[in-house]
Design a protein around this motif. Structure first.
Motif, short mmCIF file in Angstrom:
data_model
loop_
_atom_site.label_atom_id
_atom_site.label_comp_id
_atom_site.label_asym_id
_atom_site.label_seq_id
_atom_site.Cartn_x
_atom_site.Cartn_y
_atom_site.Cartn_z
N LYS A 126 -4.73 -0.28 -15.87
CA LYS A 126 -4.41 1.11 -15.50
C LYS A 126 -5.41 1.67 -14.50
O LYS A 126 -5.05 2.51 -13.67
N ARG A 127 -6.64 1.20 -14.55
CA ARG A 127 -7.63 1.69 -13.59
C ARG A 127 -7.38 1.16 -12.18
O ARG A 127 -8.06 1.57 -11.25
N HIS A 128 -6.42 0.25 -12.05
CA HIS A 128 -6.05 -0.25 -10.73
C HIS A 128 -4.86 0.50 -10.15
O HIS A 128 -4.31 0.09 -9.12
N VAL A 129 -4.47 1.59 -10.78
CA VAL A 129 -3.39 2.44 -10.27
C VAL A 129 -4.00 3.72 -9.73
O VAL A 129 -4.73 4.43 -10.44
N PHE A 130 -3.71 4.01 -8.48
CA PHE A 130 -4.28 5.19 -7.83
C PHE A 130 -3.17 6.06 -7.24
O PHE A 130 -2.31 5.56 -6.51
N PHE A 131 -3.23 7.34 -7.54
CA PHE A 131 -2.31 8.30 -6.95
C PHE A 131 -3.11 9.21 -6.02
O PHE A 131 -4.09 9.84 -6.46
N GLU A 132 -2.71 9.27 -4.79
CA GLU A 132 -3.42 10.07 -3.80
C GLU A 132 -2.57 11.26 -3.35
O GLU A 132 -1.35 11.14 -3.21
N SER A 133 -3.21 12.39 -3.12
CA SER A 133 -2.49 13.62 -2.78
C SER A 133 -2.02 13.66 -1.34
O SER A 133 -1.08 14.39 -1.01
N THR A 134 -2.65 12.88 -0.46
CA THR A 134 -2.26 12.84 0.95
C THR A 134 -2.21 11.40 1.45
O THR A 134 -2.81 10.51 0.85
N ARG A 135 -1.51 11.20 2.53
CA ARG A 135 -1.44 9.86 3.11
C ARG A 135 -2.80 9.43 3.64
O ARG A 135 -3.17 8.24 3.57
N LYS A 136 -3.58 10.37 4.15
CA LYS A 136 -4.91 10.05 4.65
C LYS A 136 -5.78 9.52 3.53
O LYS A 136 -6.53 8.55 3.70
N GLN A 137 -5.70 10.13 2.35
CA GLN A 137 -6.46 9.66 1.20
C GLN A 137 -5.98 8.28 0.75
O GLN A 137 -6.77 7.45 0.30
N LYS A 138 -4.70 8.05 0.89
CA LYS A 138 -4.13 6.74 0.55
C LYS A 138 -4.74 5.66 1.44
O LYS A 138 -5.13 4.59 0.96
N LEU A 139 -4.84 5.92 2.73
CA LEU A 139 -5.41 4.95 3.66
C LEU A 139 -6.89 4.70 3.36
O LEU A 139 -7.37 3.56 3.45
#
Length: 208
Positions: A126-139
């Protein structure tokens, strides 16, 4: 990893937004955004699309399906000791949500119900799942985790100028033609694959 196509079509048709012949998340999105449904307004179409997303990614996500081939890909990674990270651009709550469902909790629940975190299932942490609020944060997350490959079903991700260099770009698009895809003009060295079996071959055997 989650197929929303049938569910999106079902909900969109029930709302009179698209025709029965419409297929694929991207085509449904483009049709609704273009205002080609009952309202005929682009502004209204955008609101309808956001409302549809809120419903499908939230309270009705349980009806969505695991994409064929994902299980085998994850299993192969596990056998070879290759870590997998799920990095998603997903806010906690949708802007046009009537039910106020936490989209991140809903997604984690769906993964749990489909065996993602079970040792007898896919064994994903589960710690390998990340939800980011913006596409920039995703990158930034992709870069921070030092991913060697990244698979996405949105071409916009690979068109970002800040997409991390040196990361293998794989676009999953089962509805796109094998050639003459628009990405060929906007982002080079993107592998455009139409199934997870093709993705597994590409990653582990160097296939095109």
């Amino acid at each position: 990893i989650i197929s929303y196509d049938r569910l999106m079509l079902k909900v969109a048709r029930s709302r009179g937004l698209v025709a029965k012949s419409c297929f694929g998340k991207k085509q449904i999105r483009d049709k609704i955004r273009a205002g080609t449904g009952r309202h005929g307004s682009r502004a209204r179409g955008e609101l309808e699309w956001r409302s549809l997303q809120a419903t499908v990614y939230g309270p009705r996500i349980g009806e969505a399906q695991l994409i064929s081939g994902v299980w085998g890909f994850f299993k192969t990674c596990g056998k070879r000791g290759i870590p997998i990270y799920i990095i998603s651009h997903k806010t906690k709550f949708a802007a046009e949500a009537e039910t106020h469902t936490n989209l991140r909790v809903a997604a984690l629940r769906w993964m749990d119900q489909n065996g993602f975190f079970s040792p007898q299932g896919l064994g994903l942490l589960k710690r390998h799942v990340f939800f980011e609020s913006t596409r920039k944060q995703k990158l930034k997350r992709i870069s921070k985790l030092r991913c060697t490959h990244f698979i996405d079903d949105l071409e916009e991700t690979f068109l970002e100028v800040d997409f991390p260099k040196g990361v293998e770009k794989i676009l999953y698009n089962p509805h796109a033609p094998a050639r003459n895809h628009p990405l060929a003009r906007g982002a080079r060295r993107v592998r455009r694959l139409r199934s997870w079996s093709e993705i597994r071959k590409c990653v582990f055997h160097g296939g095109n």
